[in-house]
Motif scaffolding. Sequence first.
Motif, PDB file in Angstrom:
ATOM      1  N   GLU A 137      40.575 -16.826  46.243  1.00  0.00           N
ATOM      2  CA  GLU A 137      40.958 -16.364  44.912  1.00  0.00           C
ATOM      3  C   GLU A 137      42.216 -17.103  44.455  1.00  0.00           C
ATOM      4  OE1 GLU A 137      40.728 -12.056  43.867  1.00  0.00           O
ATOM      5  OE2 GLU A 137      42.895 -12.277  43.521  1.00  0.00           O
ATOM      6  N   VAL A 138      42.124 -17.663  43.261  1.00  0.00           N
ATOM      7  CA  VAL A 138      43.259 -18.392  42.694  1.00  0.00           C
ATOM      8  C   VAL A 138      43.577 -17.774  41.332  1.00  0.00           C
ATOM      9  CG1 VAL A 138      44.155 -20.620  41.931  1.00  0.00           C
ATOM     10  CG2 VAL A 138      42.564 -20.522  43.871  1.00  0.00           C
ATOM     11  N   THR A 139      44.779 -17.284  41.169  1.00  0.00           N
ATOM     12  CA  THR A 139      45.172 -16.664  39.897  1.00  0.00           C
ATOM     13  C   THR A 139      45.895 -17.688  39.021  1.00  0.00           C
ATOM     14  OG1 THR A 139      47.262 -15.906  40.831  1.00  0.00           O
ATOM     15  CG2 THR A 139      45.379 -14.394  40.958  1.00  0.00           C
ATOM     16  N   TYR A 140      45.984 -17.367  37.730  1.00  0.00           N
ATOM     17  CA  TYR A 140      46.625 -18.280  36.803  1.00  0.00           C
ATOM     18  C   TYR A 140      47.266 -17.513  35.648  1.00  0.00           C
ATOM     19  CZ  TYR A 140      42.334 -17.515  34.059  1.00  0.00           C
ATOM     20  OH  TYR A 140      41.296 -16.937  33.356  1.00  0.00           O
ATOM     21  N   ASP A 141      48.206 -18.191  34.993  1.00  0.00           N
ATOM     22  CA  ASP A 141      48.733 -17.719  33.709  1.00  0.00           C
ATOM     23  C   ASP A 141      48.057 -18.478  32.563  1.00  0.00           C
ATOM     24  OD1 ASP A 141      50.797 -15.849  34.671  1.00  0.00           O
ATOM     25  OD2 ASP A 141      51.720 -17.660  35.499  1.00  0.00           O
ATOM     26  N   GLN A 142      47.790 -19.766  32.804  1.00  0.00           N
ATOM     27  CA  GLN A 142      47.077 -20.604  31.847  1.00  0.00           C
ATOM     28  C   GLN A 142      45.971 -21.349  32.597  1.00  0.00           C
ATOM     29  OE1 GLN A 142      47.738 -20.912  28.466  1.00  0.00           O
ATOM     30  NE2 GLN A 142      49.376 -19.378  28.628  1.00  0.00           N
ATOM     31  N   LEU A 143      44.789 -21.396  31.981  1.00  0.00           N
ATOM     32  CA  LEU A 143      43.649 -22.056  32.613  1.00  0.00           C
ATOM     33  C   LEU A 143      43.138 -23.176  31.701  1.00  0.00           C
ATOM     34  CD1 LEU A 143      41.469 -22.064  34.910  1.00  0.00           C
ATOM     35  CD2 LEU A 143      40.094 -20.581  33.413  1.00  0.00           C
ATOM     36  N   ILE A 144      42.943 -24.349  32.280  1.00  0.00           N
ATOM     37  CA  ILE A 144      42.348 -25.484  31.565  1.00  0.00           C
ATOM     38  C   ILE A 144      41.023 -25.798  32.230  1.00  0.00           C
ATOM     39  CG2 ILE A 144      42.594 -27.908  30.932  1.00  0.00           C
ATOM     40  CD1 ILE A 144      45.655 -27.456  31.104  1.00  0.00           C
ATOM     41  N   VAL A 145      39.956 -25.791  31.449  1.00  0.00           N
ATOM     42  CA  VAL A 145      38.629 -26.069  31.987  1.00  0.00           C
ATOM     43  C   VAL A 145      38.265 -27.512  31.651  1.00  0.00           C
ATOM     44  CG1 VAL A 145      36.230 -25.320  32.113  1.00  0.00           C
ATOM     45  CG2 VAL A 145      38.028 -23.659  31.583  1.00  0.00           C
ATOM     46  N   ALA A 146      38.186 -28.328  32.690  1.00  0.00           N
ATOM     47  CA  ALA A 146      37.846 -29.749  32.549  1.00  0.00           C
ATOM     48  C   ALA A 146      36.774 -30.093  33.570  1.00  0.00           C
ATOM     49  CB  ALA A 146      39.090 -30.608  32.748  1.00  0.00           C
ATOM     50  N   ALA A 147      35.717 -29.282  33.577  1.00  0.00           N
ATOM     51  CA  ALA A 147      34.692 -29.362  34.619  1.00  0.00           C
ATOM     52  C   ALA A 147      33.610 -30.405  34.340  1.00  0.00           C
ATOM     53  CB  ALA A 147      34.035 -27.990  34.796  1.00  0.00           C
ATOM     54  N   GLY A 148      33.682 -31.066  33.181  1.00  0.00           N
ATOM     55  CA  GLY A 148      32.714 -32.110  32.889  1.00  0.00           C
ATOM     56  C   GLY A 148      31.359 -31.575  32.481  1.00  0.00           C
ATOM     57  N   ALA A 149      30.374 -32.460  32.481  1.00  0.00           N
ATOM     58  CA  ALA A 149      28.996 -32.108  32.143  1.00  0.00           C
ATOM     59  C   ALA A 149      28.081 -32.469  33.306  1.00  0.00           C
ATOM     60  CB  ALA A 149      28.546 -32.859  30.882  1.00  0.00           C
ATOM     61  N   ASN A 150      27.168 -31.580  33.634  1.00  0.00           N
ATOM     62  CA  ASN A 150      26.203 -31.858  34.697  1.00  0.00           C
ATOM     63  C   ASN A 150      24.962 -32.537  34.139  1.00  0.00           C
ATOM     64  OD1 ASN A 150      27.903 -30.721  36.546  1.00  0.00           O
ATOM     65  ND2 ASN A 150      26.447 -29.207  37.298  1.00  0.00           N
ATOM     66  N   LEU A 151      24.380 -33.395  34.953  1.00  0.00           N
ATOM     67  CA  LEU A 151      23.165 -34.124  34.589  1.00  0.00           C
ATOM     68  C   LEU A 151      21.976 -33.296  35.046  1.00  0.00           C
ATOM     69  CD1 LEU A 151      24.372 -37.593  35.971  1.00  0.00           C
ATOM     70  CD2 LEU A 151      24.863 -36.546  33.740  1.00  0.00           C
ATOM     71  N   ASN A 152      21.294 -32.689  34.107  1.00  0.00           N
ATOM     72  CA  ASN A 152      20.270 -31.690  34.419  1.00  0.00           C
ATOM     73  C   ASN A 152      18.884 -32.335  34.519  1.00  0.00           C
ATOM     74  OD1 ASN A 152      19.179 -29.166  34.896  1.00  0.00           O
ATOM     75  ND2 ASN A 152      19.089 -28.599  32.738  1.00  0.00           N
ATOM     76  N   TYR A 153      18.709 -33.183  35.518  1.00  0.00           N
ATOM     77  CA  TYR A 153      17.433 -33.887  35.674  1.00  0.00           C
ATOM     78  C   TYR A 153      16.266 -32.937  35.867  1.00  0.00           C
ATOM     79  CZ  TYR A 153      19.923 -38.339  36.008  1.00  0.00           C
ATOM     80  OH  TYR A 153      20.696 -39.439  35.723  1.00  0.00           O
ATOM     81  N   LYS A 154      16.520 -31.812  36.504  1.00  0.00           N
ATOM     82  CA  LYS A 154      15.417 -30.900  36.815  1.00  0.00           C
ATOM     83  C   LYS A 154      14.822 -30.249  35.568  1.00  0.00           C
ATOM     84  CE  LYS A 154      18.083 -26.653  37.818  1.00  0.00           C
ATOM     85  NZ  LYS A 154      19.452 -27.127  37.591  1.00  0.00           N
ATOM     86  N   ALA A 155      15.470 -30.417  34.413  1.00  0.00           N
ATOM     87  CA  ALA A 155      14.876 -29.923  33.170  1.00  0.00           C
ATOM     88  C   ALA A 155      13.662 -30.758  32.753  1.00  0.00           C
ATOM     89  CB  ALA A 155      15.917 -29.932  32.052  1.00  0.00           C
ATOM     90  N   ILE A 156      13.498 -31.917  33.387  1.00  0.00           N
ATOM     91  CA  ILE A 156      12.332 -32.775  33.153  1.00  0.00           C
ATOM     92  C   ILE A 156      11.345 -32.542  34.293  1.00  0.00           C
ATOM     93  CG2 ILE A 156      11.516 -35.149  32.862  1.00  0.00           C
ATOM     94  CD1 ILE A 156      14.477 -35.860  32.137  1.00  0.00           C
TER      95      ILE A 156
END
Length: 493
Positions: free
Chosen positions: A150-169
């Motif tokens: 568990e990691v707590t925060y006061d400010q959170l920045i989400v920079a998780a990128g985009a996943n390549l969803n090949y399985k949608a094909i």
Amino acid sequence: MKKNKILEEILKEVDKHPEIMSRREALKYLTMSPLAASVIASASVGTSTAAASSDVKGKIVIIGGGLAGMSTAARLNNTISNADITVIEPDPMSVSYQPGQTLVAGGIWKLDDIQYKRDDFVPSGVKLIKGSVTSVDPDNNKVIVDGKEEVTYDQLIVAAGANLNYKAIKGIEGEITSAGADNAATKQTVTKNGLHSLYFQDGAKATWEGIQELITKAKAHTGAEKLQAIFTHPNTPLKCGGAPMKIIYLTHARLVEAGVRDKVELTFNTDGGVLFGIPEYNDAVVKQFEARGFKWNFKHNLTEVDAANKVATFDKWKMEKQESEDEMGEKVITEVKVAEPVQFKYDFMHIAPPMKAPDAVGTSKLGSAAGGWITVNKETLQSSFYPNVWAVGDNAGVPMGKTGGSARKQYKIVVDNMISVMGGKEPTAKYDGYTVCPLITGIGTVMMAEFNWTKKPTPSFPLDPTKERWIMWLLKVYLLKPMTMYGMLSGRA
């Protein structure tokens, strides 16, 4: 970062490819060109431009240590005295230079030209947790790493990128990142037998191998019918939306170079209704496609691949008016999307996969219904629901902006606004939707497409941005990577 260091890194790139330009020629260009001078200057700023902020306090957590996340960490570290910053990132190659994957796929660069280690770019004093965020609890200001920490925060920045969803094909497995370290399922079909995708590192390398295989096949081809090369663009927001076109241009250039262009038909199938979303650039691209003899089909979305038989199935769709009755029995006319499957045989096919936010953030209370992109104010990049949460880079739910050039503008906005909020002020810095696509149109030419939410060209230089230029090729091949790796990742460019 001193200017001479940026020049040193640029010249290192030149030395790797003396067949394109000598060090002497590069020095002449860098000395004389106002374009080059402005880029080097932007990467060599000595101090942060963020608001004075030495008195702000708080624990800052950044989900994602790619280009966007690590650059944000560096800029915050430059700006806040005694900053408490933690970056959570599992991939040891997370800062690899993604924009270079197209050049790898076109045989211009090698794979090791774009691979950089995460640990070499962690800012001094910033904590690094080498794990994956598996859940986010914004109501209680905490995230869970690898299902346990568990990691707590006061400010959170989400920079998780985009996943390549090949399985949608249908016919392809896997959902991976752009580095794609865990890509075994996807590589069961993609990277072999004429089926390729440059959107992950191994895929970029294999795409170049696939182009060479296509050339060999074309040289041996004696049939009346042309070999078929298909290039796709999906029905989701796309990081580096120009890459599917860049690779058709580069494939064309390599076929011409080998003297077998007349033996291969190149077809671009896009889910959209135009080739490029900005009218001025679209007009230019249409002329470029026509001049090169490309075919293209609008409103074609790839849904299935039969890799064994080399057959691709697309939904060919349109909007139709249909009459129905509402709950009061009144007749109403609505437009509905209708589709029919159409099949294309291929000898070579490049796939731009559907994309989505990683589930850990996309299915949390921060994500949106469509694709899981983080719901934010498009100008301030502050969460629409949680004032201490921010998004930057590919996972940000903004109308445009899934490019490295966009992240270079966004991370400064996030830093300035977050510091303002930490100091009890309102966020006032505004992102205007700036996006840049250095559209590679051949080996030696680039159309530098810059634009924002006005959907009009916004060129940085006093040149017609719709023209293909050698000078923009030099910018793409030699300057942008050093500017990113030693400017942006230092938090200064």
